[in-house]
Design an enzyme around this catalytic site. Sequence first.
Site, PDB file in Angstrom:
ATOM      1  N   GLU A  49       0.826  -1.201   0.000  1.00 67.81           N
ATOM      2  CA  GLU A  49       0.000   0.000   0.000  1.00 67.81           C
ATOM      3  C   GLU A  49       0.865   1.257   0.000  1.00 67.81           C
ATOM      4  O   GLU A  49       0.588   2.228  -0.717  1.00 67.81           O
ATOM      5  CB  GLU A  49      -0.919   0.025   1.219  1.00 67.81           C
ATOM      6  CG  GLU A  49      -1.856  -1.169   1.343  1.00 67.81           C
ATOM      7  CD  GLU A  49      -1.271  -2.271   2.205  1.00 67.81           C
ATOM      8  OE1 GLU A  49      -0.096  -2.642   1.989  1.00 67.81           O
ATOM      9  OE2 GLU A  49      -1.983  -2.769   3.090  1.00 67.81           O
ATOM     10  N   ALA A 151       8.444 -35.212 -10.797  1.00 76.02           N
ATOM     11  CA  ALA A 151       8.283 -35.520 -12.222  1.00 76.02           C
ATOM     12  C   ALA A 151       8.259 -37.028 -12.370  1.00 76.02           C
ATOM     13  O   ALA A 151       9.064 -37.735 -11.768  1.00 76.02           O
ATOM     14  CB  ALA A 151       9.428 -34.920 -13.026  1.00 76.02           C
ATOM     15  N   SER A 165      17.625 -40.917 -14.107  1.00 73.99           N
ATOM     16  CA  SER A 165      16.431 -40.063 -14.027  1.00 73.99           C
ATOM     17  C   SER A 165      16.565 -38.759 -14.794  1.00 73.99           C
ATOM     18  O   SER A 165      15.664 -37.912 -14.710  1.00 73.99           O
ATOM     19  CB  SER A 165      16.121 -39.749 -12.558  1.00 73.99           C
ATOM     20  OG  SER A 165      17.193 -39.035 -11.955  1.00 73.99           O
ATOM     21  N   ASP A 197      22.102 -36.904  -6.237  1.00 74.38           N
ATOM     22  CA  ASP A 197      22.094 -35.916  -7.323  1.00 74.38           C
ATOM     23  C   ASP A 197      23.087 -34.775  -7.134  1.00 74.38           C
ATOM     24  O   ASP A 197      23.373 -34.062  -8.099  1.00 74.38           O
ATOM     25  CB  ASP A 197      20.688 -35.319  -7.464  1.00 74.38           C
ATOM     26  CG  ASP A 197      19.640 -36.360  -7.816  1.00 74.38           C
ATOM     27  OD1 ASP A 197      20.019 -37.421  -8.342  1.00 74.38           O
ATOM     28  OD2 ASP A 197      18.444 -36.122  -7.564  1.00 74.38           O
TER      29      ASP A 197
END
Length: 374
Positions: A49, A151, A165, A197
């Site tokens: 605001e 996924a 993967s 990973d």
Amino acid sequence: MQFMKEAVRLGRTALGRSTPNPSVGAVVARGSEIIGRGATQPLGEAHAEVVALAEAGFRAAGATLYVTLEPCCHHGRTPPCVDTIIAAGIDRCVTAIPDPFPLVAGKGIARLRAAGITVDTGVVAPEAMELHAGFLTRMRTGRPLIRVKYAMTLDGRIATRTGDSRWITGEATRQRVHEMRDQADAILVGAGTVQADNPLLTTRLPDDLSGYGGAHHPLRIIVDGRGVSSLQARVFDPDLPGHTLVVTTERAAPDWLAGLTDRGTDYLVAGSGPRVDLGMMCDLLGDRGLNDVLVEGGGRLLGSLFDEGLVDRVAAFIAPIIIGGADAPGPVAGKGCETLSSAWRLSGVRLTTLGDDVLLEGTVEPARSKAEAA
């Protein structure tokens, strides 16, 4: 309504950046012209605001303010927004939804009305509730909204039986994941993902696809109950943008914890071990002011979160490929449901096409009792 929708759009640019404050958007309009726009700035800086009114300047007198959440009326790190609104000479204030924060909770609207300002509420409320879903969840439960993302292939696999993967989904999906990171307060993975990973867990987006200030790197949270993650993992690199937090247990070795501290990584202890108490973890993350946590972990972590009833939203990316194989893993492990009637169900499902992939999103419905499921 068009002005409030613009306010919602502005609020989205603040997602991930305004925490622990809600990502409010605001618009000042005179007739059919927008004369001021604003989104809540980082903690300790101006609320939406105030930003919008500053842009409007003297033209705000007699204008209408559209804001996605009831203006605050208390002294925090910044002065009350209602004081700025009143001083600017706003004639009418349109709010989408009330603020459930106890120090506001209707008092902001009452202050504006007492000052002679017309206040209308409930305009574009569903869109505003979605914008502020994380903040509303934390106000209601004390913990952040937990959004799991994964996924998978058309036959429900997240990797081949050998663990391969990369990549199940296409480039458009990977870009959308980075957009989700850009809007999240934190990304959460388990120690298994770090080991398998070695991810960076950073946001990689061009500035024109991110919110204000360029790409936002959310807090990286690693769930590691026994302290097994290598301190040489990339997420612990002190030169990475953003910050990393480890959630562990009393089983973690003091030397390992000291190594985290030496690399600039903070940690929280949630339980005696060997596994992290996920409910306690979520409460502690809520105490830190996190509104929205994106979970990118593997099947074991996602399964545990589902088993504990801690998942609020699901984002499933589905690729049109089939892997097959009885030993190929799926996205959600854990104990799971005993019967189909007690399975977790999604409501408000949305489908989006991303190249050849499909994104399915929805809200996890509250768990039913055994009696209801029978």
